[in-house]
Enzyme design. Structure first.
Site, PDB file in Angstrom:
ATOM      1  N   GLU A  80      35.456  47.381  36.872  1.00 30.48           N
ATOM      2  CA  GLU A  80      36.698  46.771  37.381  1.00 30.48           C
ATOM      3  C   GLU A  80      37.876  47.076  36.467  1.00 30.48           C
ATOM      4  O   GLU A  80      38.493  46.178  35.872  1.00 30.48           O
ATOM      5  CB  GLU A  80      36.521  45.257  37.546  1.00 30.48           C
ATOM      6  N   GLU A 112      28.897  45.766  43.619  1.00 31.24           N
ATOM      7  CA  GLU A 112      28.908  44.300  43.505  1.00 31.24           C
ATOM      8  C   GLU A 112      29.339  43.713  44.836  1.00 31.24           C
ATOM      9  O   GLU A 112      30.293  44.191  45.447  1.00 31.24           O
ATOM     10  CB  GLU A 112      29.896  43.805  42.440  1.00 31.24           C
TER      11      GLU A 112
HETATM   12  C1  BG6 Z   1      33.239  40.785  39.058  1.00 29.49           C
HETATM   13  C2  BG6 Z   1      32.667  41.191  37.748  1.00 29.49           C
HETATM   14  O1  BG6 Z   1      34.571  40.503  38.842  1.00 29.49           O
HETATM   15  O2  BG6 Z   1      32.807  39.637  39.684  1.00 29.49           O
HETATM   16  C3  BG6 Z   1      31.409  40.466  37.348  1.00 29.49           C
HETATM   17  O3  BG6 Z   1      32.492  42.573  37.619  1.00 29.49           O
HETATM   18  C4  BG6 Z   1      31.516  39.024  37.810  1.00 29.49           C
HETATM   19  O4  BG6 Z   1      31.260  40.617  35.969  1.00 29.49           O
HETATM   20  C5  BG6 Z   1      31.611  38.995  39.318  1.00 29.49           C
HETATM   21  O5  BG6 Z   1      30.481  38.211  37.357  1.00 29.49           O
HETATM   22  C6  BG6 Z   1      31.602  37.624  39.963  1.00 29.49           C
HETATM   23  O6  BG6 Z   1      32.525  36.788  39.360  1.00 29.49           O
HETATM   24  P1  BG6 Z   1      32.093  35.376  38.799  1.00 29.49           P
HETATM   25  O7  BG6 Z   1      33.297  34.861  38.139  1.00 29.49           O
HETATM   26  O8  BG6 Z   1      31.690  34.572  39.973  1.00 29.49           O
HETATM   27  O9  BG6 Z   1      30.989  35.621  37.859  1.00 29.49           O
END
Ligand code: BG6
Length: 472
Positions: free
Chosen positions: A177, A369
């Site tokens: 990201e 993701e």
């Molecule tokens: C993304 C990141 O922004 O979202 C992860 O690459 C992160 O590292 C994921 O964990 C989900 O966000 P969160 O805040 O729910 O963990």
């Protein structure tokens, strides 16, 4: 879906590995990001971690202790039928201060063993080189990515891992990201911003260094093994105009560009015209090297990876509610539902985002993701019936498959985030869970760390076995 579609799951060392004092690992940025009310200001780089009260809790230090449990965890991934596993290396496990001339053998051996374990099950490793991670010593000595010195340290780290894993790892992602440097500069890139400083200037200068480092790493990777596939990574999610009011449409285009900027450079090889104009308008002058333009131009990425959690929405009439819980400013979209943490849920937005990115870049995409952060309850029999997670993922997989099968988007794979429960990046909580595998640990760090299969575990196993044909 293509037969070799990379179904799998994703994690990051900074959120699951733990073992912060094991194996000679040096301190990393994640070790000084606390839980609680100080977390956001620290992540934004506006509060100095050295001023935190004694007794603060740092959940990333031990996380879910995958450092000591990776064999058990990988066996569970294999049981689900994972074809790939995305994870990150901890830079300070390999170069504890970032500046050693020789890498730490114990750190390298840890990743070698982990990779061997994956290969044993036929799971393709997908390695993020830098996922919200930098040796703290580089932050203290050079101000992290503010300094060009950090590029050299990063390349030394890249050279070591590319050579060591030349025949074992094919897919590499340079920075997770990368656009997060604009929103959470300390978490994303180890950048602390002084009160008197021009924050935009600091962030764009550091971003330039990351972009050049990413291009140089791509060149190095291809020199070491021409078969390496190197990708960039975007926190994606197209921005919708709230209405057809031209001002809303224009604002949505501008906000999309704030994110595309990074990928425009990494995938097309140069600063786009709108970005040059923006820097000029803001009076920002970047220090650049004489070769930078050439390096960026000649070393674009092989694929574009992305995280997708939700779309965004913008309105310019000054009215309406904002969507809470998200680091990206977003107007509340009345057509969507929201998660327990206030994140919008928009499966069709994934299809839209994939199409937007593919239209723009015409390079293979990789969803690395996606997922729903939710509270899970363990019932009296020890079961976790996470139907809400299944519902979320099913709808997103369907949208993803439409993008591939109906629209012709070239997609390499899909790795849902936090395939095993881990520490939330934005909140530092354990209770914000994404996994198919439950980890017994609470927000205060208490628990046995035992692993349990959730209902979604069996469901995802079936999805993979059917190559996406069976979603129910
Ligand atoms: C993304 C990141 O922004 O979202 C992860 O690459 C992160 O590292 C994921 O964990 C989900 O966000 P969160 O805040 O729910 O963990």
């Amino acid at each position: 879906m293509r037969k070799d579609f990379l179904w799998g799951g994703a994690t990051a060392a900074s959120q699951c590995e733990g073992g912060w004092q094991s194996g000679g690992r040096g301190m990393a940025v994640v070790d000084v990001i606390p839980q609680g009310e100080n977390r956001l200001p620290v992540m934004k780089g506006v509060m100095d971690y050295r001023n935190l009260p004694a007794g603060s809790y740092y959940p990333g230090r031990d996380a879910i202790d995958m450092y000591h449990r990776y064999r058990e965890d990988i066996a569970l991934f294999a049981e689900m039928g994972f074809r790939c596993y995305r994870f990150s290396f901890s830079w300070s496990r390999i170069f504890p201060t970032g500046e050693e001339t020789e890498p730490d053998e114990e750190g390298l051996r840890f990743y070698e063993d982990l990779i061997e374990e994956l290969l044993k099950y036929g799971i393709e490793p997908v390695v993020t080189i830098c996922h919200f991670d930098i040796p703290l010593a580089l932050v203290e000595k050079y101000g992290s990515w503010r300094s060009r010195e950090t590029i050299g340290c990063f390349l030394r780290y890249c050279e070591v891992i590319f050579r060591r894993f030349k025949d074992k790892v094919r897919y590499w992602i340079t920075f997770n990201e990368i656009n997060m440097i604009m929103h959470l500069p300390f978490m994303g890139a180890g950048i602390l911003i002084g009160q008197e400083e021009n924050s935009l200037q600091v962030r764009y200068q550091a971003a330039h260094h990351e972009l050049v480092a990413s291009a140089m790493a791509t060149r190095l990777a291809h020199e070491i093994n021409p078969g390496f596939q190197v990708g960039c990574m975007l926190a994606a999610g197209s921005v919708y105009p709230y209405s057809c009011r031209p001002e809303d449409v224009w604002e949505s285009l501008k906000q999309d560009r704030e994110n595309y900027f990074f990928i425009d450079v990494q995938a097309r090889g140069e600063y786009p015209a709108y970005a040059k104009k923006f820097l000029e308008r803001e009076g920002l002058v970047l220090e650049t090297g004489v070769e930078d333009e050439k390096i960026l131009r000649e070393n674009t990425v092989d694929f574009i990876s992305l995280s997708y959690y939700n779309s965004r929405c913008v309105r310019t009439d000054g009215g309406g509610e904002m969507a809470g819980g998200n680091v990206f400013e977003s107007a509340k979209n009345p057509y969507l539902t929201y998660s327990q943490w206030g994140w919008p849920i928009d499966p069709l937005g994934l299809r839209i985002t994939l199409n937007d990115l593919y239209d723009r870049y015409q390079k293979p995409l990789f969803i690395v993701e996606n997922g729903l952060g939710a509270v899970d309850q363990v019932d009296g029999d020890g079961n976790i019936n996470d139907d809400y997670r299944i519902e979320y993922l099913e709808a997103h997989i369907k949208a993803m498959m439409d993008a591939v099968e109906e629209d012709g988007v070239d997609l390499l794979g899909y790795t849902p985030w936090g395939c095993i429960d881990l520490v939330s990046a934005t909140t530092g909580e354990m209770s914000k869970r994404y996994g198919f595998i439950y980890v017994d640990k609470d927000d205060k760090g208490q628990g046995t760390l035992g692993r349990t299969r959730k209902k979604s575990f069996e469901w995802y196993k079936k999805v993979i076995a059917g190559n996406g044909a069976v979603l129910k």
